[in-house]
Design an enzyme around this catalytic site. Sequence first.
Site, PDB file in Angstrom:
ATOM      1  N   THR A 108       0.871  -1.159   0.000  1.00 44.38           N
ATOM      2  CA  THR A 108       0.000   0.000   0.000  1.00 44.38           C
ATOM      3  C   THR A 108       0.910   1.211   0.000  1.00 44.38           C
ATOM      4  OG1 THR A 108      -1.432  -1.204   1.513  1.00 44.38           O
ATOM      5  CG2 THR A 108      -1.773   1.146   1.427  1.00 44.38           C
ATOM      6  N   THR A 112       0.764  -0.577   6.327  1.00 42.62           N
ATOM      7  CA  THR A 112       0.925  -1.293   5.052  1.00 42.62           C
ATOM      8  C   THR A 112       1.265  -2.749   5.344  1.00 42.62           C
ATOM      9  OG1 THR A 112       2.342  -1.552   3.099  1.00 42.62           O
ATOM     10  CG2 THR A 112       3.271  -0.302   4.915  1.00 42.62           C
ATOM     11  N   GLY A 166      -3.838  -7.109   4.356  1.00 45.35           N
ATOM     12  CA  GLY A 166      -5.056  -6.579   4.938  1.00 45.35           C
ATOM     13  C   GLY A 166      -5.770  -7.517   5.883  1.00 45.35           C
TER      14      GLY A 166
HETATM   15  N1  GLY Z   1      -2.668  -3.485   2.653  1.00 47.48           N
HETATM   16  C1  GLY Z   1      -3.230  -3.649   1.402  1.00 47.48           C
HETATM   17  C2  GLY Z   1      -4.188  -4.717   1.298  1.00 47.48           C
HETATM   18  O1  GLY Z   1      -4.162  -5.696   2.012  1.00 47.48           O
HETATM   19  O2  GLY Z   1      -5.017  -4.627   0.441  1.00 47.48           O
END
Ligand code: GLY
Length: 293
Positions: free
Chosen positions: A175, A225, A228
């Site tokens: 990210t 970052t 997710g």
């Molecule tokens: N940190 C980005 C995602 O997992 O989409």
Amino acid sequence: MKALIVTHGGVGAPTDMTEGPERAAEEGAKLLSQGKGALEAAIAAAVVLEDDPRTNAGTGSRICIDGKTVEMDAALMTSDGRMGAVAAIRDVKNPILVARGVMDTPHVTLAGEGATAFARFLGFPPYDPTTPAAREFLKKGFERVRAGTVLPHNRAWLDFAKRYPVLPPEGGCDTIGAVARDATGAFAAANSTGGGAMKMVGRVGDSPHFGAGLWAGPAGAVATTGIGEHIIRKLVAKETYDRLAAGATAQEAAEFGVTLLPKEIPLGIVVAARDGHGAATNGTLPIGVRIVE
Ligand code: GLY
């Protein structure tokens, strides 16, 4: 109070691409030095990083599991509680600018077709963010899958994907982000991502999840970052922010935040706070920092 901005190009990104986050921080600092607010600075920095084809955000975003779709997430939050996010948005150049538009609506997050339609309403034209490098990344991912060298953190996605009609590629989840403090002491956080390279169409990561990918309040601003699915489960941004609010320095809070996940799961955090800035990672994290004198 001195204004400042911290940017990053995504955990796992090589440190030799620090020039991108540096340029983004410079752009944000330019606005801060003109007396502009933390939100404007964070947005300007995020646009630079979205336009950098080396990052997994905006132009250059990773391609989904179907081998052709690009869906992006982006979010903004300010210390006075304003929020705006887009999730799984397609065919726009700068998702962060659409997230800024959402801030002016009665809603917090717009997703999918509605988010893309809103981008058109705001006047953003159709744009294909796919790059030759993203296609190459996808191709290499397929090769890694065939060779059986899939990273452990992608195993669950891959196992599920065997039941899904398209062979998934390998890839990261990085990210881009920015956190800023302006001369009035206000804070803002910005996140933008193309999400995970192996993601299913429709998957939304942490970046537009408030409390997971970002948080801002009177004590500071935090952007994260990493993967997710892990960041959401631990509410990494809010937990990090709560440390700040309890009196930790920016650097102490960032270092604490990184301990919320096992060290084999890549994670990076940037923080802007009253005492200054902080950044921590368990991997590589190219960052840019500017303090406006
Ligand atoms: N940190 C980005 C995602 O997992 O989409």
